[in-house]
Motif scaffolding. Sequence first.
Motif, PDB file in Angstrom:
ATOM      1  N   TYR A 283       0.829  -1.211   0.000  1.00 47.62           N
ATOM      2  CA  TYR A 283       0.000   0.000   0.000  1.00 47.62           C
ATOM      3  C   TYR A 283       0.863   1.262   0.000  1.00 47.62           C
ATOM      4  CZ  TYR A 283      -2.710   3.789   2.076  1.00 47.62           C
ATOM      5  OH  TYR A 283      -3.276   5.016   2.345  1.00 47.62           O
ATOM      6  N   VAL A 284       1.826   1.337   0.924  1.00 45.73           N
ATOM      7  CA  VAL A 284       2.685   2.526   1.003  1.00 45.73           C
ATOM      8  C   VAL A 284       3.494   2.681  -0.284  1.00 45.73           C
ATOM      9  CG1 VAL A 284       4.607   3.601   2.232  1.00 45.73           C
ATOM     10  CG2 VAL A 284       2.820   2.424   3.522  1.00 45.73           C
ATOM     11  N   ALA A 285       3.983   1.560  -0.812  1.00 45.28           N
ATOM     12  CA  ALA A 285       4.764   1.627  -2.050  1.00 45.28           C
ATOM     13  C   ALA A 285       3.925   2.170  -3.209  1.00 45.28           C
ATOM     14  CB  ALA A 285       5.310   0.245  -2.394  1.00 45.28           C
ATOM     15  N   ILE A 286       2.670   1.743  -3.295  1.00 49.06           N
ATOM     16  CA  ILE A 286       1.786   2.231  -4.368  1.00 49.06           C
ATOM     17  C   ILE A 286       1.577   3.732  -4.251  1.00 49.06           C
ATOM     18  CG2 ILE A 286      -0.572   2.148  -5.277  1.00 49.06           C
ATOM     19  CD1 ILE A 286      -0.635  -0.813  -4.566  1.00 49.06           C
ATOM     20  N   VAL A 287       1.306   4.200  -3.025  1.00 44.93           N
ATOM     21  CA  VAL A 287       1.075   5.636  -2.823  1.00 44.93           C
ATOM     22  C   VAL A 287       2.320   6.438  -3.199  1.00 44.93           C
ATOM     23  CG1 VAL A 287       0.552   7.415  -1.114  1.00 44.93           C
ATOM     24  CG2 VAL A 287      -0.655   5.234  -1.028  1.00 44.93           C
ATOM     25  N   VAL A 288       3.486   5.974  -2.758  1.00 43.82           N
ATOM     26  CA  VAL A 288       4.726   6.689  -3.049  1.00 43.82           C
ATOM     27  C   VAL A 288       5.022   6.678  -4.544  1.00 43.82           C
ATOM     28  CG1 VAL A 288       7.226   6.685  -2.696  1.00 43.82           C
ATOM     29  CG2 VAL A 288       5.693   6.294  -0.750  1.00 43.82           C
ATOM     30  N   ILE A 289       4.829   5.535  -5.202  1.00 42.35           N
ATOM     31  CA  ILE A 289       5.099   5.435  -6.644  1.00 42.35           C
ATOM     32  C   ILE A 289       4.180   6.356  -7.439  1.00 42.35           C
ATOM     33  CG2 ILE A 289       4.949   3.890  -8.634  1.00 42.35           C
ATOM     34  CD1 ILE A 289       5.941   1.641  -6.786  1.00 42.35           C
ATOM     35  N   ILE A 290       2.895   6.389  -7.079  1.00 40.67           N
ATOM     36  CA  ILE A 290       1.960   7.272  -7.780  1.00 40.67           C
ATOM     37  C   ILE A 290       2.385   8.728  -7.618  1.00 40.67           C
ATOM     38  CG2 ILE A 290      -0.409   8.149  -7.779  1.00 40.67           C
ATOM     39  CD1 ILE A 290      -1.356   5.347  -7.127  1.00 40.67           C
ATOM     40  N   SER A 291       2.803   9.091  -6.412  1.00 44.39           N
ATOM     41  CA  SER A 291       3.243  10.474  -6.175  1.00 44.39           C
ATOM     42  C   SER A 291       4.488  10.804  -6.990  1.00 44.39           C
ATOM     43  CB  SER A 291       3.519  10.679  -4.683  1.00 44.39           C
ATOM     44  OG  SER A 291       2.359  10.454  -3.911  1.00 44.39           O
ATOM     45  N   GLU A 292       5.399   9.846  -7.098  1.00 42.41           N
ATOM     46  CA  GLU A 292       6.615  10.091  -7.875  1.00 42.41           C
ATOM     47  C   GLU A 292       6.313  10.182  -9.367  1.00 42.41           C
ATOM     48  OE1 GLU A 292       9.748  10.689  -6.849  1.00 42.41           O
ATOM     49  OE2 GLU A 292       8.981  10.710  -4.793  1.00 42.41           O
ATOM     50  N   ARG A 294       3.609  11.285 -10.859  1.00 47.93           N
ATOM     51  CA  ARG A 294       3.011  12.583 -11.199  1.00 47.93           C
ATOM     52  C   ARG A 294       3.881  13.755 -10.725  1.00 47.93           C
ATOM     53  NH1 ARG A 294       0.627  14.932  -6.825  1.00 47.93           N
ATOM     54  NH2 ARG A 294      -0.027  13.595  -5.102  1.00 47.93           N
ATOM     55  N   ASN A 295       5.080  13.432 -10.222  1.00 45.67           N
ATOM     56  CA  ASN A 295       6.039  14.468  -9.824  1.00 45.67           C
ATOM     57  C   ASN A 295       5.420  15.438  -8.821  1.00 45.67           C
ATOM     58  OD1 ASN A 295       8.488  15.820  -9.786  1.00 45.67           O
ATOM     59  ND2 ASN A 295       7.970  17.121 -11.549  1.00 45.67           N
ATOM     60  N   ALA A 296       4.964  14.878  -7.684  1.00 44.44           N
ATOM     61  CA  ALA A 296       4.302  15.680  -6.662  1.00 44.44           C
ATOM     62  C   ALA A 296       5.219  16.779  -6.148  1.00 44.44           C
ATOM     63  CB  ALA A 296       3.872  14.789  -5.497  1.00 44.44           C
ATOM     64  N   THR A 306      -2.224  13.739  -2.800  1.00 44.19           N
ATOM     65  CA  THR A 306      -1.609  12.550  -2.203  1.00 44.19           C
ATOM     66  C   THR A 306      -2.518  11.950  -1.136  1.00 44.19           C
ATOM     67  OG1 THR A 306       0.619  13.422  -2.603  1.00 44.19           O
ATOM     68  CG2 THR A 306       0.397  11.685  -0.952  1.00 44.19           C
ATOM     69  N   ALA A 307      -3.141  12.803  -0.325  1.00 42.25           N
ATOM     70  CA  ALA A 307      -4.058  12.316   0.707  1.00 42.25           C
ATOM     71  C   ALA A 307      -5.254  11.613   0.072  1.00 42.25           C
ATOM     72  CB  ALA A 307      -4.521  13.474   1.586  1.00 42.25           C
ATOM     73  N   ARG A 308      -5.774  12.162  -1.007  1.00 36.41           N
ATOM     74  CA  ARG A 308      -6.901  11.525  -1.689  1.00 36.41           C
ATOM     75  C   ARG A 308      -6.508  10.181  -2.282  1.00 36.41           C
ATOM     76  NH1 ARG A 308      -9.061  16.935  -4.908  1.00 36.41           N
ATOM     77  NH2 ARG A 308     -10.190  17.878  -3.151  1.00 36.41           N
ATOM     78  N   GLU A 309      -5.337  10.143  -2.886  1.00 35.15           N
ATOM     79  CA  GLU A 309      -4.866   8.876  -3.454  1.00 35.15           C
ATOM     80  C   GLU A 309      -4.689   7.823  -2.364  1.00 35.15           C
ATOM     81  OE1 GLU A 309      -2.353  11.246  -6.940  1.00 35.15           O
ATOM     82  OE2 GLU A 309      -1.333  10.334  -5.211  1.00 35.15           O
ATOM     83  N   ALA A 310      -4.130   8.252  -1.230  1.00 36.13           N
ATOM     84  CA  ALA A 310      -3.887   7.317  -0.127  1.00 36.13           C
ATOM     85  C   ALA A 310      -5.194   6.780   0.434  1.00 36.13           C
ATOM     86  CB  ALA A 310      -3.078   8.004   0.971  1.00 36.13           C
ATOM     87  N   THR A 311      -6.146   7.652   0.691  1.00 32.61           N
ATOM     88  CA  THR A 311      -7.410   7.194   1.272  1.00 32.61           C
ATOM     89  C   THR A 311      -8.234   6.420   0.249  1.00 32.61           C
ATOM     90  OG1 THR A 311      -9.277   7.903   2.658  1.00 32.61           O
ATOM     91  CG2 THR A 311      -8.794   9.244   0.743  1.00 32.61           C
TER      92      THR A 311
END
Length: 588
Positions: A283-292, A294-296, A306-311
């Motif tokens: 789960y954490v890896a998916i959230v971090v990868i998605i953020s990377e 889209r170049n957060a 990021t909060a929306r993606e995580a929840t």
Amino acid sequence: FFFFGTREPSTLCCTYSLFQDLTVHNCRTSLTMSDTNAEQGAVIEMGMPPDEGSPREIPVLKRRPSRSEEAEDASSGRLTPPKFLSWIEIPFKVAAPTSGRELMEATAWSMDSAARGPLNQAGSFVGAALLRLAIAEGLEKKCGTRIASENLLCYGAGSQDLSSLNVYGFNPSSLLSFFAALVGVVTAITMPIIGAMIDRTTHRKAVGAVTAWLLVILAGVQLIISRETWFTVLILESIGGFVLLVHIYTIFAYLPDLSYYEEDISHYTSRFNIRQFISQTVYVAIVVIISEIRNAQPNIESQIRTAREATGIAFAFAFVFMGYSWTFLFRKRHALHVVPDDTSIFTTGFKSVGVTTKKIWKRYRALKFLMCALLFSPEAGAGVILSVAVTFMTVFLGLTAQQIGFTSLCMLSCNVPGSMISKFMCSRINPLQSYRLGLLFFSIVSALVPVVLSGPDKKNGIYGFAAVWGICFGWVYPSQRVLFCTLIPKGQEFEFMGMFAFYGQILGWLIPTIFTIMNENGISMRWSVSITAYFLFLSWLFTLMMGSYEDALAQVGNEEAVDPGRSRALEKETQKDHNSDEGKEAAV
């Protein structure tokens, strides 16, 4: 009495029952017959020797079915999952070592664990965004004008003086810890009532199913997080924290029902923890990868995304795994105990707490000081310390949501070597010494935080601390659980495990309360975050008063002398069965 779990599930070893009859189903196992097995409900059955052709029959162990097995066998099957969905169960099936049977409720427990990990971890991403939004609103109120989202940087980390900001009567950096303290108080007050509902009524599955779907709904609703709705989401996040605790208490009530044998329970809990660890890491890896991908960026809008993606991802995990397990796999339960005539469902839990506490205080010196150690241990820490840690990392160090995600990955990955240390120390020395050393190491490491992480320019050091904290959690919690299980008097597993959980949570509100008070009075978070070290040190001091591990075991061993008739009755019953089998063998 009442039975509770903890926010961070760890190895939990229970239970064998000396209060029930020795009637069992006809199933053989390759277990070795021992006195302990006999006390745990084992009886003798006639069987053929595996290596000899002789018709002479020899005694083999006969296994006692668990409550989960009985519930599954007696189930009407009205809610059997459709075949096109049953493939979801495959990665979560766990077979019992003593029978080889894959129970539906064991699969359900495993799936529920895989959902709880992401739900708990989502709080760090949502909490970081809530702090940013609260600080932004405080700045707007101070300036008197609305600031465009693209111009709102991630304030904190010493870049702004936050002491003069005010949001809803609090400094914005105090809101997360304040609500965590509020949840802790409500939880401590309601735990005995919830425990009585689970233990003394037939509503155990109903409580678990309702809380599971509430968690799914609350996770979904938090997708509305924005500059306008952040305070509503903060309230929903707090409610979700309380509901998650109630759900964990309920799910842990099913754990001892899976088997009467310690070997099975130990096997189950290790497999459940592995699946929770894997799901939380994924789960954490998916959230971090998605953020990377889209170049957060370190601005408000990016943190909200990021909060929306995580929840949203946590919602998907919970909807699939919790929804499936509580709809198709868990079974109803009868009340384990009745509510006494002189009490009600609202008072019987509190009365039981008083009675059991008095008994522990009079009879068991080691358990008495272990209870005191629990009051200040990180047991309550999983939820409340998370709020303090997220506040410290977001406001003082200025970490972004992605950096907090990397910190979580460091801590999760280091849980494994910590668990290996715990296993080594428990086997080579003893669980009590392992627990003591783990607490002492934990307190020393926590005390170094304000020294090393003295400002935002030192924020990269958080990754090293996260790794060491992961080792500490992996070391302390399993040692603590093993110590519990070895010190519980026989026949009182449910009662004492409930007490351990209660004392571990009763002061869960104190750390965030002290943190909030210090923060409201302008004391640097560099020092307010160090209160965790003082609590850990107090917990370690209480373990020193427990005496030696051998003396503690001797105190618990005297419990059998309180009711010697029970032991004699069991011995006579087992000997009667054994003599009967010997007669059959002679006849053959």
